[in-house]
Design an enzyme around this catalytic site. Sequence first.
Site, PDB file in Angstrom:
ATOM      1  N   ASN A  45       0.801  -1.222   0.000  1.00 61.03           N
ATOM      2  CA  ASN A  45       0.000   0.000   0.000  1.00 61.03           C
ATOM      3  C   ASN A  45       0.833   1.271   0.000  1.00 61.03           C
ATOM      4  OD1 ASN A  45       0.677  -0.843   2.733  1.00 61.03           O
ATOM      5  ND2 ASN A  45      -0.551   0.877   3.439  1.00 61.03           N
TER       6      ASN A  45
ATOM      7  N   GLN B 209      -5.036  -3.101  -2.252  1.00 57.72           N
ATOM      8  CA  GLN B 209      -4.453  -2.202  -3.239  1.00 57.72           C
ATOM      9  C   GLN B 209      -4.427  -2.817  -4.636  1.00 57.72           C
ATOM     10  OE1 GLN B 209      -3.771   0.905  -2.750  1.00 57.72           O
ATOM     11  NE2 GLN B 209      -4.080   0.887  -0.544  1.00 57.72           N
TER      12      GLN B 209
ATOM     13  N   HIS C 235     -13.814   1.227  -0.838  1.00 55.53           N
ATOM     14  CA  HIS C 235     -13.521   2.647  -1.062  1.00 55.53           C
ATOM     15  C   HIS C 235     -12.244   2.884  -1.863  1.00 55.53           C
ATOM     16  CE1 HIS C 235     -10.353   3.471   2.095  1.00 55.53           C
ATOM     17  NE2 HIS C 235     -10.787   2.298   2.497  1.00 55.53           N
TER      18      HIS C 235
ATOM     19  N   CYS D  77      -3.606   4.960   7.151  1.00 51.27           N
ATOM     20  CA  CYS D  77      -3.876   4.373   8.463  1.00 51.27           C
ATOM     21  C   CYS D  77      -2.809   4.743   9.486  1.00 51.27           C
ATOM     22  CB  CYS D  77      -3.970   2.849   8.343  1.00 51.27           C
ATOM     23  SG  CYS D  77      -5.368   2.315   7.331  1.00 51.27           S
TER      24      CYS D  77
END
Length: 377
Positions: A153, A179, A199, A323
Amino acid sequence: MLYLDHAASAPVRPEVRDAILPFLGERHGNASSHHTVGEDMAAALDDARRRVAHVFGMRPGDIVFTSGGTEANNLAIKGIAIAAALGRGIRPHIITSPIEHESVLASCEYLERVHGASVTRVPVDPTGRIDPDEVRAAMRDETVLVSVGYANNEVGTVQDVEAIAAVVGKVPLHLDAVQAAGWLPLAGTGADALSVAGHKLGAPHGTGVLAIRGRIPLEPLLHGGGQERGRRSGTEHVAGAVAMAVALELAETEREETSARVGALRNGFTARVLELIPEASLTGDPVHRLPGTASFTFAGVSGEAVLLELERRGVVSSSGSACAAGSDEPSHVLVALGVAPEVAQTAVRFTFGHHVAGDASPVADAVAAAVAAVRSR
């Protein structure tokens, strides 16, 4: 404003929005209810499950709808490991890597702390690739799960998942495909379980999927009404399931054309940045990487300062995983790749979406101007 942070979140696609609007109004009710309103919702849920399964090359019964990638990763890792430990009466052993998403690493740490599991974190090379032979060497009789990211990611490095699948044998292989979805094939990977977040694909936040083959025992994390074939209790989010079906179908239909087009744009952008900024270094694998990802370190400048300067110039990007936003610690991914901590803190990640087109040279020029402005302070 040019948004280049699609790895963090992508805008909801119009086709997805149109598909779910009826489920936010006239089509309502509980899919578990035994009346016509509930049966309508159940039929929509079944249709979404079938369509999602087709994208993964799995059966409808293999699909578990979740609240996103983090829940899907937690359910896969904890659910498979705990079920195997209970079934075999052993302390489970899990294989992963040090560059995984926080939801994978934290799930493994939980299993160590609470269930007495042992975890082997196989090293990666300086580009972020896992050597399948390292996975083979780490295997034990107690190994119950191998969990790796299909694509990273932060730096976009893509793993040779088919080679990894070949060495794990009958041990379940879980891929964090959050991803990878939309850029790489989700079917035919050799994995037993894959996690996806809506999302990242143009579905709303709070939507996700764990695709897991029915032969794999899975201990649920949520208990209650026994929805999702007992694997995830709770009233089904039908609108979210429909959103996942539409977003995944669109992504798969467009995948090859999008990957080629965006990859070419990304390559031009990368070359221009490296030409304009001699101190810049591309992180991750230069060949085996997601088409939409370009991640750099800019030695001697603060990555956060560059981000602020870029936004002032109309470009939105990120320093890595959303995150971990706000953390003062250097990226665990870059440190695992051998990047010095002080250099890791200069990182900036640019991630392009499916709709991006044209010449990226002006964006590269803005990056060079932003780095120069920060250096001059």
